[in-house]
Motif scaffolding. Structure first.
Motif, mmCIF file in Angstrom:
data_model
loop_
_atom_site.group_PDB
_atom_site.id
_atom_site.type_symbol
_atom_site.label_atom_id
_atom_site.label_comp_id
_atom_site.label_asym_id
_atom_site.label_seq_id
_atom_site.Cartn_x
_atom_site.Cartn_y
_atom_site.Cartn_z
ATOM 1 N N ARG A 85 38.433 55.842 43.689
ATOM 2 C CA ARG A 85 37.861 54.621 43.114
ATOM 3 C C ARG A 85 37.882 54.664 41.597
ATOM 4 O O ARG A 85 37.885 53.629 40.935
ATOM 5 N N GLY A 86 37.869 55.837 41.035
ATOM 6 C CA GLY A 86 37.809 55.925 39.574
ATOM 7 C C GLY A 86 36.382 55.728 39.079
ATOM 8 O O GLY A 86 35.430 55.567 39.855
ATOM 9 N N HIS A 87 36.235 55.689 37.778
ATOM 10 C CA HIS A 87 34.902 55.515 37.205
ATOM 11 C C HIS A 87 34.510 54.043 37.262
ATOM 12 O O HIS A 87 35.349 53.147 37.318
ATOM 13 N N PHE A 88 33.190 53.813 37.196
ATOM 14 C CA PHE A 88 32.694 52.438 37.299
ATOM 15 C C PHE A 88 33.194 51.575 36.145
ATOM 16 O O PHE A 88 33.598 50.429 36.338
ATOM 17 N N GLY A 89 33.213 52.123 34.977
ATOM 18 C CA GLY A 89 33.677 51.356 33.809
ATOM 19 C C GLY A 89 35.145 50.963 33.956
ATOM 20 O O GLY A 89 35.536 49.845 33.593
ATOM 21 N N ASP A 90 35.966 51.888 34.483
ATOM 22 C CA ASP A 90 37.385 51.579 34.683
ATOM 23 C C ASP A 90 37.547 50.480 35.742
ATOM 24 O O ASP A 90 38.410 49.597 35.599
ATOM 25 N N CYS A 95 38.742 44.790 37.147
ATOM 26 C CA CYS A 95 38.320 43.562 37.835
ATOM 27 C C CYS A 95 38.211 42.389 36.834
ATOM 28 O O CYS A 95 38.522 41.244 37.179
ATOM 29 N N LEU A 96 37.771 42.665 35.606
ATOM 30 C CA LEU A 96 37.702 41.606 34.595
ATOM 31 C C LEU A 96 39.097 41.101 34.256
ATOM 32 O O LEU A 96 39.317 39.892 34.098
ATOM 33 N N ASP A 97 40.052 42.028 34.178
ATOM 34 C CA ASP A 97 41.434 41.636 33.895
ATOM 35 C C ASP A 97 41.998 40.797 35.045
ATOM 36 O O ASP A 97 42.699 39.802 34.815
ATOM 37 N N GLU A 98 41.680 41.183 36.302
ATOM 38 C CA GLU A 98 42.158 40.410 37.460
ATOM 39 C C GLU A 98 41.549 39.004 37.447
ATOM 40 O O GLU A 98 42.230 38.008 37.726
ATOM 41 N N GLY A 99 40.246 38.937 37.111
ATOM 42 C CA GLY A 99 39.577 37.629 37.061
ATOM 43 C C GLY A 99 40.167 36.729 35.992
ATOM 44 O O GLY A 99 40.326 35.519 36.193
ATOM 45 N N ALA A 100 40.502 37.296 34.838
ATOM 46 C CA ALA A 100 41.105 36.514 33.755
ATOM 47 C C ALA A 100 42.492 36.049 34.155
ATOM 48 O O ALA A 100 42.901 34.919 33.854
ATOM 49 N N ALA A 101 43.222 36.911 34.896
ATOM 50 C CA ALA A 101 44.559 36.535 35.337
ATOM 51 C C ALA A 101 44.495 35.397 36.355
ATOM 52 O O ALA A 101 45.426 34.591 36.456
ATOM 53 N N TYR A 112 32.672 37.867 39.681
ATOM 54 C CA TYR A 112 33.806 38.469 40.380
ATOM 55 C C TYR A 112 33.905 39.963 40.075
ATOM 56 O O TYR A 112 34.122 40.776 40.970
ATOM 57 N N SER A 113 33.718 40.341 38.803
ATOM 58 C CA SER A 113 33.860 41.749 38.439
ATOM 59 C C SER A 113 32.770 42.605 39.075
ATOM 60 O O SER A 113 33.036 43.745 39.479
ATOM 61 N N ARG A 114 31.536 42.086 39.177
ATOM 62 C CA ARG A 114 30.465 42.855 39.866
ATOM 63 C C ARG A 114 30.811 43.072 41.330
ATOM 64 O O ARG A 114 30.689 44.177 41.842
ATOM 65 N N ALA A 115 31.255 42.009 42.008
ATOM 66 C CA ALA A 115 31.588 42.132 43.432
ATOM 67 C C ALA A 115 32.809 43.022 43.636
ATOM 68 O O ALA A 115 32.858 43.843 44.544
#
Length: 119
Positions: A85-90, A95-101, A112-115
């Motif tokens: 899963r990686g770190h939470f910050g990563d 997820c923020l980048d996916e949401g912006a895309a 979206y990024s929290r979920a």
């Protein structure tokens, strides 16, 4: 004539007593007489004793015996593939980048990024 009747009466009395005695008279051995020459029957043979097998007692310090199954290597079983899963910050950044895309506005990207990061 009386003398002739006495032996007949005596003989009749002996025969009567002998007939009444039956098998019991055969058990009497008169002195001077030879006992029967027939030996008594042999006792029946005894049954053989039962076979007793003693189970082998396992020893505490002894290793288990080698068997064909233990010599063969174990088959390769599928192993669970754990996704890193990686770190939470990563995860939040991804997820923020996916949401912006996807064209989400700021509040939609935050939800979206929290979920997405908590999955």
């Amino acid at each position: 004539m009386a003398k002739m009747k006495r032996p007949h009466i005596l003989l009749a009395a002996v025969l009567a007593v002998g007939a009444c005695a039956g098998p019991a008279a055969a058990q009497v051995v008169l002195p001077g007489a030879m006992p029967s020459a027939i030996p008594p029957p042999a006792p029946p043979p005894s049954a053989p004793p039962p076979v007793i097998t003693v189970p082998k007692v396992p020893q505490l310090a002894a290793p288990p015996p080698l068997t064909h199954e233990r010599i063969q290597p174990a088959p390769d079983l599928p192993k669970a593939q754990l996704q890193q899963r990686g770190h939470f910050g990563d995860r939040i950044s991804r997820c923020l980048d996916e949401g912006a895309a996807m064209g989400l506005n700021a509040s939609e990207r935050a939800a979206y990024s929290r979920a997405c990061a908590n999955q």
